[in-house]
Design a protein around this motif. Structure first.
Motif, PDB file in Angstrom:
ATOM      1  N   ASN A 180      34.960  40.245  25.765  1.00 51.17           N
ATOM      2  CA  ASN A 180      34.656  41.511  26.406  1.00 51.17           C
ATOM      3  C   ASN A 180      33.163  41.698  26.689  1.00 51.17           C
ATOM      4  OD1 ASN A 180      35.555  43.997  27.435  1.00 51.17           O
ATOM      5  ND2 ASN A 180      34.752  45.028  25.612  1.00 51.17           N
ATOM      6  N   GLY A 234      31.976  42.865  32.929  1.00 52.74           N
ATOM      7  CA  GLY A 234      31.880  44.247  32.491  1.00 52.74           C
ATOM      8  C   GLY A 234      30.719  44.994  33.128  1.00 52.74           C
ATOM      9  N   SER A 278      34.660  44.329  42.596  1.00 52.27           N
ATOM     10  CA  SER A 278      35.140  43.293  41.679  1.00 52.27           C
ATOM     11  C   SER A 278      36.527  42.816  42.069  1.00 52.27           C
ATOM     12  CB  SER A 278      35.163  43.829  40.251  1.00 52.27           C
ATOM     13  OG  SER A 278      36.190  44.787  40.119  1.00 52.27           O
ATOM     14  N   MET A 279      37.250  43.628  42.787  1.00 57.13           N
ATOM     15  CA  MET A 279      38.562  43.238  43.285  1.00 57.13           C
ATOM     16  C   MET A 279      39.449  42.613  42.215  1.00 57.13           C
ATOM     17  SD  MET A 279      37.560  42.069  47.121  1.00 57.13           S
ATOM     18  CE  MET A 279      39.183  42.540  47.744  1.00 57.13           C
ATOM     19  N   GLY A 280      39.473  43.238  41.092  1.00 52.53           N
ATOM     20  CA  GLY A 280      40.404  42.800  40.055  1.00 52.53           C
ATOM     21  C   GLY A 280      39.789  41.921  38.985  1.00 52.53           C
ATOM     22  N   ARG A 281      38.555  41.491  39.190  1.00 46.95           N
ATOM     23  CA  ARG A 281      37.939  40.673  38.145  1.00 46.95           C
ATOM     24  C   ARG A 281      37.508  41.557  36.979  1.00 46.95           C
ATOM     25  NH1 ARG A 281      34.038  36.318  41.241  1.00 46.95           N
ATOM     26  NH2 ARG A 281      35.618  35.560  42.712  1.00 46.95           N
ATOM     27  N   ILE A 282      38.020  41.230  35.843  1.00 43.27           N
ATOM     28  CA  ILE A 282      37.657  41.932  34.619  1.00 43.27           C
ATOM     29  C   ILE A 282      37.258  40.897  33.579  1.00 43.27           C
ATOM     30  CG2 ILE A 282      39.187  43.908  34.992  1.00 43.27           C
ATOM     31  CD1 ILE A 282      41.215  42.490  33.115  1.00 43.27           C
ATOM     32  N   VAL A 334      40.839  39.878  28.393  1.00 40.58           N
ATOM     33  CA  VAL A 334      41.380  40.754  27.371  1.00 40.58           C
ATOM     34  C   VAL A 334      42.174  39.878  26.404  1.00 40.58           C
ATOM     35  CG1 VAL A 334      42.858  42.735  26.873  1.00 40.58           C
ATOM     36  CG2 VAL A 334      41.521  42.677  28.992  1.00 40.58           C
ATOM     37  N   VAL A 391      44.655  37.831  28.759  1.00 38.96           N
ATOM     38  CA  VAL A 391      44.808  38.225  30.161  1.00 38.96           C
ATOM     39  C   VAL A 391      43.449  37.950  30.784  1.00 38.96           C
ATOM     40  CG1 VAL A 391      45.226  40.121  31.754  1.00 38.96           C
ATOM     41  CG2 VAL A 391      46.444  40.055  29.561  1.00 38.96           C
ATOM     42  N   MET A 392      43.395  37.010  31.698  1.00 38.56           N
ATOM     43  CA  MET A 392      42.081  36.705  32.255  1.00 38.56           C
ATOM     44  C   MET A 392      42.134  36.302  33.718  1.00 38.56           C
ATOM     45  SD  MET A 392      41.242  33.017  30.390  1.00 38.56           S
ATOM     46  CE  MET A 392      39.556  33.431  30.189  1.00 38.56           C
ATOM     47  N   PRO A 393      41.299  36.980  34.514  1.00 40.32           N
ATOM     48  CA  PRO A 393      41.091  36.477  35.863  1.00 40.32           C
ATOM     49  C   PRO A 393      40.476  35.083  35.733  1.00 40.32           C
ATOM     50  CG  PRO A 393      40.239  38.706  35.649  1.00 40.32           C
ATOM     51  CD  PRO A 393      40.533  38.206  34.265  1.00 40.32           C
ATOM     52  N   GLN A 429      38.453  33.671  37.473  1.00 40.78           N
ATOM     53  CA  GLN A 429      37.067  33.657  37.944  1.00 40.78           C
ATOM     54  C   GLN A 429      36.172  34.538  37.070  1.00 40.78           C
ATOM     55  OE1 GLN A 429      39.765  34.104  40.191  1.00 40.78           O
ATOM     56  NE2 GLN A 429      39.658  31.944  40.673  1.00 40.78           N
TER      57      GLN A 429
END
Lengths: 320, 320, 320, 320
Positions: free
Chosen positions: D61, D66, D73-77, D80, D106-108, D110
């Motif tokens: 995290n 972040g 970011s179009m979904g990049r987080i 988790v 849970v990971m993009p 990229q």
């Protein structure tokens, strides 16, 4: 209260407000029990215009969890919605002979308009009704899972527009709403509480954040909200559940000494057994109630019965 | 229909049942428009016992998506619920000064009791109201997202227990429910349809699966369900939405020739603009209606307004 | 061992094989310490053909977690890969001035070719090196997280094709591989063990499942694998890590009495501090080694350093 | 280049640098083909100290996703990571007879230290080798999925510490690294390029962000990085893959006119077929190379073979 709330104050409050056993030793839903069948029938009679007002924020990447906060998010993110198939998938028909789209969501259950279930907060080693807090294992809440409420969340809704009653667009951060202010708001609105009500309180904070175009400070930051003394009012009104338009319902900074975070939560959820609604979107409801002067309605806000969940996103409906 | 439905039949049906434009060129919610304010007021009058019956399966790892199926699941799994914090977390108080549990869910929006939104199925290159199906991009449904229904899903609920009316516990797989059977069921139950109703049809299949202790064959397998001809009945009744206790509402094997999968879906969703409820749990409602002989009620089943979603899990409530 | 392993046998084995403190009280990586710098230099000298062989299964919906199993999966699912943007997204250029695709994965870290880290299995109240097992909180492994291995997983790889040495395509389910069989295989292959080796053992079970086109029985079912006595061999060889082509490395049904599941795991991971590789795909490596008669190679199999993870997917490479 | 790069310049560059067909019409891995077996053998000879240096940021995290950014970011987080079971789970033994912890991410793909695969960026309607960009459907990359590289990512690593060569701790945002600077750095370090190298370039930006304790500005913000002219250098060196310590390798603000975002990406990935490493952590490698004066090593950085993925997290290892 002029001095900071101490651990001893917490113990005293726990003793004073404890509802454990009130609905039997097996109970897992607490104050939701206050709403009786006749209350639901009466609530339905409040539907006079046939107007449905959603109290949910949309769930998406614009939600409050994207804000920077000094408060550790501990895994709370905005929902991530992804498509499993889209309208562009595989030309005209997919190999199964149909054109269809599917999707998926990854969402912390506390990320938006939500119910805090009775497994969400503990008092020392206990959860609601005296269950051991370790009943909330990594396999989920073995007691008080949100699925236990699946036939609940229906009743008379009462809206208290405290901000409006105090002549403000938005209560100030740190404004601790008192019992007197809640009663004054009700009186001003000409409404009386009944046992088993779902009471929804507006501070205006969410609208201020939406207007500013930034959630900064909303999750875990300073906020108007319930003072610790409102435990008395909650006890007196015998409400079924309480909801507000802030991240955490209670006033921040908290009224407690260091080391006690969210003292009101420590008592409301595990000690009183009160389910709590947070991050409710109240703008349209406020406008409608101000316009027609009717602050009561049928309230239906079913939780999604995710087994063992300690909370749930919800789309609460005020039906007038 | 004795012969298999062809692509030409589909084109003919699309022409015949098309509701595009009926609620204006900007409409994104289709037949949900049929329910008017007065219908909601009237629906509320049906609340006489103050009883709330949830029509949702719990969302967990025991759900139907865990079953083996010849039908490709294409990403549909049972919900995965994980705890972000538990009751055992970090001893007595966590470093924030509170003991609390949070959780998260990963769930395909089509994994359990659900609404199929109007972005879920396409007819050739089109979605509801003639929108280009490519409006459902990887960023979600730019048109007809489920969040557009957030103030809907409230009205008169009508329950048709077709299995019971036909004297069966469960209709056979492949049983194609006809218009006559639907009308016969209504007649037997002494109920009349009104424009804007939410109609819920029981085949008994889910209960049979639950009794068997296995979902095998439920997702995408053979099933009782609506015949293609019921498009006529849907048009005639002017219902708001239709739901059933099966995985996909319509009869399987489908009545169509090879290459056409779920022909009834091709028309109901994109052509008629009908929102559809699937995997509804109807056991308790069936028992209650059989006991009191009342097959109408207030129905409230809000979707979770996930922006751009083509469907949503829901906890539908029948309030009697 | 002819009789079933008892809890007392477990306690005796824990005493006998305990490596706690061997690399200091702060150690979090156990037997990975056996590989020294000179071993890495020597391992690199084994690269003679310039051939890279991946020992990973692809990560997708065809993985072993989709199989039915009597063993509770407890949340393990096949990876769910979803696109955040696709090649079809928004016509020619998206609003940011680039055409690009992104994606996301939801994956249990134990779902495919993987390392079991030292936080994965506990012995009674302890994890590796005597750490309290409660160090693995809902916030992840506070000790022995897989990220501690980020500079490891490089050394001499030794391949033991036990199935081939025993003249079989696949060892039978329930075949408990003995120390003698491991030594015999090494002798037959003309290879000697060195301290700090990464040893990879083939049973042939995965290839049998792939050939059968079904993973049924693979996750948690009966399998060939290490006998409990191989703890002796592990101790003697001073290997860095051990991997195999089965779901759980050790023989199933287990050699233990009821109530003791995976007894070999109880000792290898928390007591000996041995990182373990599971679900390794060994077909190509087996063919290559059989063809050139060389059963040693440079082995590089980095874990993805997910902070606090108790395991990691990996793409292990045998470089010859 | 003093003027802004135009769409015509892009077309010219696409023509000039196009590698389509160079490795046959079926190729899906592009410049990774440059590394031959003998290069891998030679790379292994560079292992002289037995030291392994990870070039990965930990995945958690605290990662760069972040940060606030004007770039969508179009979904990049950030990843988790959640526990499916913890060390506290169910007392002493769980019902299966073992104490164990499992986890999930849970990971993009990229979101951190990563490979951009050849399905990640398109040039107009095309992906690498001329494949239709619509091959990247919601079901994943049907061509050029990252799993096609599972036996690659091994070769000679060359480290170019451009920041150090230019006497800076960190290149300035907007500093466009030129061919001359790259050549000068190599000369200063006494190193020559060979076909099939994996070249890793340090700007110092990541270390500056880590030092500042904030990722703000890192994802999608201004940054030092490759100038558009380095396409020439990439072509000339015949490198296998190129990596850097920034979010996106190329200089930002980009050298292009409005409407062209990441012009260097448009050419490198889809036109040249170059796999690209981003968000590489280079501090330890920089220190080691500065200390021993050796800027070449064995490089092993396997992608996780997620079927159809357009990229992958990786734990790249420099082995000296």
């Amino acid at each position: 209260m002029n001095r900071k709330i101490t651990r001893q104050d917490m113990a005293d409050a726990a003793e004073k407000y404890k509802n454990w056993g009130k609905w039997g030793p097996q109970d897992e839903i607490g104050t939701l029990n206050f709403t009786q069948a006749e209350d639901i029938v009466a609530a339905a009679q409040l539907v006079r215009k046939g107007k449905v007002i959603s109290l949910a924020l949309n769930f998406d990447n614009n939600g409050p969890q994207g804000a920077k906060s000094k408060y550790p998010s501990m895994g709370r993110i905005n929902p991530v919605h992804t498509m499993l198939r889209t309208g562009a998938y595989s030309g005209v028909l997919d190999h199964r002979g149909i054109r269809a789209a599917d999707d998926m969501v990854v969402m912390p259950l506390q990320c938006g308009t939500q119910w805090d279930g009775l497994g969400h907060v503990f008092y020392e080693n206990y959860m609601w009704n005296g269950y051991d807090c370790r009943e909330v294992t990594s396999a989920g809440a073995q007691k008080c899972g949100i699925e236990k409420t699946k036939n609940k969340m229906v009743g008379r809704g009462v809206f208290l527009d405290v901000a409006r009653a105090l002549g403000k667009e938005c209560l100030d951060d740190g404004h601790a709403i008192t019992c007197a202010e809640l009663d004054m708001t009700a009186a001003k609105q000409g409404i009386k509480f009944k046992r088993g009500d779902y009471i929804i309180v507006r501070t205006g904070q969410m609208e201020a954040k939406l207007k500013a175009g930034s959630w900064d400070g909303y999750p875990g930051g300073d906020a108007p909200g319930f003072s610790f003394e409102t435990l008395d009012w909650i006890k007196r009104t015998e409400l079924a559940a309480l909801a507000s338009d802030t991240w955490g319902c209670e006033v921040r900074p908290n009224e407690s000494e260091a080391g006690i975070n969210q003292p009101w939560h420590w008592i409301t959820i595990p000690i009183m057994g009160m389910t709590m609604g947070e991050i409710f979107y109240l703008k349209e409801l406020a406008e409608d109630c101000a316009a027609d002067g009717v602050y009561e309605f049928m309230f239906v806000a079913p939780a999604i019965p995710i087994t063992g969940a300690v909370g749930s996103p919800t789309n609460p409906l005020a039906i007038k």
